[in-house]
Design an enzyme around this catalytic site. Structure first.
Site, PDB file in Angstrom:
ATOM      1  N   TYR A 192       0.864  -1.191   0.000  1.00 21.72           N
ATOM      2  CA  TYR A 192       0.000   0.000   0.000  1.00 21.72           C
ATOM      3  C   TYR A 192       0.895   1.234   0.000  1.00 21.72           C
ATOM      4  CZ  TYR A 192      -4.225   2.706   0.781  1.00 21.72           C
ATOM      5  OH  TYR A 192      -5.247   3.595   0.641  1.00 21.72           O
ATOM      6  N   LYS A 212     -20.186 -19.884 -10.681  1.00 20.86           N
ATOM      7  CA  LYS A 212     -19.476 -19.671 -11.943  1.00 20.86           C
ATOM      8  C   LYS A 212     -18.035 -19.253 -11.668  1.00 20.86           C
ATOM      9  CE  LYS A 212     -20.398 -19.415 -16.465  1.00 20.86           C
ATOM     10  NZ  LYS A 212     -21.317 -20.268 -17.224  1.00 20.86           N
ATOM     11  N   GLU A 242     -24.016 -13.345 -17.600  1.00 25.78           N
ATOM     12  CA  GLU A 242     -24.622 -14.587 -17.134  1.00 25.78           C
ATOM     13  C   GLU A 242     -26.090 -14.375 -16.797  1.00 25.78           C
ATOM     14  OE1 GLU A 242     -23.905 -18.659 -16.391  1.00 25.78           O
ATOM     15  OE2 GLU A 242     -22.533 -17.128 -17.127  1.00 25.78           O
ATOM     16  N   ASP A 243     -26.915 -15.345 -17.212  1.00 26.87           N
ATOM     17  CA  ASP A 243     -28.318 -15.430 -16.798  1.00 26.87           C
ATOM     18  C   ASP A 243     -29.086 -14.131 -17.037  1.00 26.87           C
ATOM     19  OD1 ASP A 243     -27.779 -17.986 -16.106  1.00 26.87           O
ATOM     20  OD2 ASP A 243     -27.825 -17.696 -13.952  1.00 26.87           O
ATOM     21  N   ALA A 272     -36.175 -20.841 -28.349  1.00 30.71           N
ATOM     22  CA  ALA A 272     -35.594 -19.751 -29.141  1.00 30.71           C
ATOM     23  C   ALA A 272     -35.189 -18.591 -28.245  1.00 30.71           C
ATOM     24  CB  ALA A 272     -36.569 -19.293 -30.218  1.00 30.71           C
ATOM     25  N   GLY A 273     -34.584 -18.935 -27.114  1.00 36.75           N
ATOM     26  CA  GLY A 273     -33.994 -17.923 -26.254  1.00 36.75           C
ATOM     27  C   GLY A 273     -32.533 -17.739 -26.600  1.00 36.75           C
ATOM     28  N   ALA A 274     -31.745 -17.330 -25.603  1.00 36.79           N
ATOM     29  CA  ALA A 274     -30.337 -17.025 -25.840  1.00 36.79           C
ATOM     30  C   ALA A 274     -29.583 -18.225 -26.403  1.00 36.79           C
ATOM     31  CB  ALA A 274     -29.697 -16.565 -24.532  1.00 36.79           C
ATOM     32  N   ALA A 275     -29.724 -19.396 -25.776  1.00 37.10           N
ATOM     33  CA  ALA A 275     -28.965 -20.571 -26.196  1.00 37.10           C
ATOM     34  C   ALA A 275     -29.409 -21.056 -27.565  1.00 37.10           C
ATOM     35  CB  ALA A 275     -29.110 -21.681 -25.165  1.00 37.10           C
ATOM     36  N   ASN A 306     -32.783 -29.037 -17.984  1.00 35.22           N
ATOM     37  CA  ASN A 306     -32.207 -29.561 -16.750  1.00 35.22           C
ATOM     38  C   ASN A 306     -33.019 -29.090 -15.550  1.00 35.22           C
ATOM     39  OD1 ASN A 306     -30.270 -31.078 -15.483  1.00 35.22           O
ATOM     40  ND2 ASN A 306     -28.533 -29.824 -16.126  1.00 35.22           N
TER      41      ASN A 306
END
Length: 424
Positions: A48, A103, A145-146, A204-207, A295
């Site tokens: 520091y 994650k 994410e998500d 037909a979402g993100a994935a 899942n």
């Protein structure tokens, strides 16, 4: 474990263990580790004040020095707005924190990448975008994410355009990369080509949209892919399509999932449980490929699928069946390769390089240490029950990271040379 009661019993026991795991002996799953000695007064003066002043001056003179004197080059933000958390939906940022911590654990465990999990309270995409842009100087990369579709597409595109570090929405591209690698290998085993295969994508979402885009980039034919949402087949005549869905719309007279499944070579499910019937499976082309990735309960249960079709190759999102389509095969090593050459983005070339590296590993003999990591697993070889590497395969970090790094250099987005410790 194929009927609803056994799924529920298994999950109840797992849920109880998960709560204890997260709460004891110390709440949460991640913490901060000091990487330099700080046990004396002199060492503290270096860590520091006054010691920090000199690296500050160097970074002010040349921002690239942040990669030399701070952890920026090995630090990724795992960021969410909590609008599409696992299968739980819009639970909000705070409730999503265990997922973001998880994650971060995977980044560290598999690729030795440090992470901060950041849960943003943002009601509109623009507020989220502005938040990420403002905090981005801290990080070497951003893992989104998500985040619910269609906002995830808008958010990612805006951040890619505004930032000079890799921005990667894993629910889109990570999932698409693992699907593509597994599908190409499965089609190879079934004696079929991607260019000629008729493919149904349920969800037909993100994935789903990202998987279709990547498969098209790899050589799939636009007229052979049928995407399905809650209203049925996404076709060019529909008036209710947002720009992202319109971009994957087919020119077809097929209107229902059953219509689309008739004669299909491959099914990719990224939707919900028990949506594919025995009749639909029976109507598929000879030697079909079925990826039921919902899942914990897949779109069609493996026992039913194999009862109806003894000529299929099947994958799920679960670890207790062969061929788990698991994002951990991709994102840690994709970021590792991108960070190690200081890539400004993760582009399509790098994604395709990851697909090809994953495909190749599955064709090779499996190391004994991989078999030892799984109870009761005595052998593995490329075939219907092994189309994609296992997450504990040590070759993933070396091979996928190297492929991504090379692709970054060759496509002109790298700002550092190919690392000397990487394979030639």
């Amino acid at each position: 474990m194929t009927d609803p009661e056994s799924f529920a019993h298994h999950d109840a026991d797992l849920n109880k263990q998960a709560l204890a795991y997260h709460a004891e002996p110390r709440p949460g799953k991640i913490g901060i580790d000091v990487t330099k000695s700080a046990s004396t007064q002199h060492e503290l003066s270096l860590a520091y004040t006054p010691g920090v002043a000199e690296p500050v001056r160097h970074i002010h003179a040349d921002p690239e020095n942040a990669y030399r004197y701070t952890n920026k080059g090995n630090l990724v933000a795992v960021i969410t707005d909590g609008t599409a958390v696992l299968g739980l939906g819009k639970v909000g940022g705070l409730a999503s924190k265990p997922v973001m911590e998880g994650k971060s654990v995977l980044f560290k465990r598999f690729a030795d990448i440090d992470c901060f999990d950041i849960e943003v309270d943002a009601r509109h995409p623009q507020a989220f975008i502005e938040t990420v842009v403002r905090i981005a100087p801290t990080f070497g990369g951003i893992n989104l994410e998500d985040i619910a579709a269609p906002h995830c597409f808008e958010i990612e595109q805006a951040l890619v355009e505004q930032l000079d570090i890799p921005v990667f929405h894993d629910d889109q591209h990570g999932t698409a990369i693992i699907i593509a690698a597994g599908l190409l290998n499965a089609l190879e085993l079934q004696g079929k080509s991607l260019a000629e295969a008729r493919i149904v994508v349920l969800g037909a979402g993100a994935a789903g949209i990202a998987a279709i885009r990547l498969l098209l980039a790899l050589g799939a034919h636009r007229d052979n892919i049928f995407a399905i949402d809650r209203q049925g087949v996404i076709h060019v005549g529909r008036q209710d399509l947002n720009p992202y869905k319109f971009g994957i719309a087919a020119d077809t007279e097929r209107r229902t999932l059953a219509d689309a499944m008739n004669g299909a070579d491959a099914f990719i499910g990224v939707s919900g449980p028990d949506l594919v019937t025995a009749d639909m499976l029976a109507s598929m082309a000879p030697r079909p490929v079925v990826f039921a990735l919902s899942n914990p309960v897949p779109e069609v249960r493996p026992a039913l699928a194999r009862e109806v079709r003894d000529d299929l190759i099947m994958a799920t999102g679960r670890s207790d069946y062969p061929n788990q389509i698991n994002n951990v095969l991709g994102f840690p090593f994709i970021f590792r390769g991108a960070l190690d050459v200081r890539a400004s983005k993760i582009n399509e070339n790098m994604q395709i390089a990851a697909v090809e590296a994953l495909r190749a590993i599955a064709h090779e003999p499996v190391p004994a240490e991989v078999l030892a990591a799984y109870d009761g697993l005595e052998s593995l070889q490329f075939g219907p029950d092994y189309i994609i590497p296992k997450p504990f395969d040590p070759r993933l970090r070396e091979r996928v990271s190297a492929a991504v790094a090379r692709a970054a250099i060759e496509s002109g987005v790298a700002r550092a040379p190919y690392p000397a410790h990487y394979p030639d």
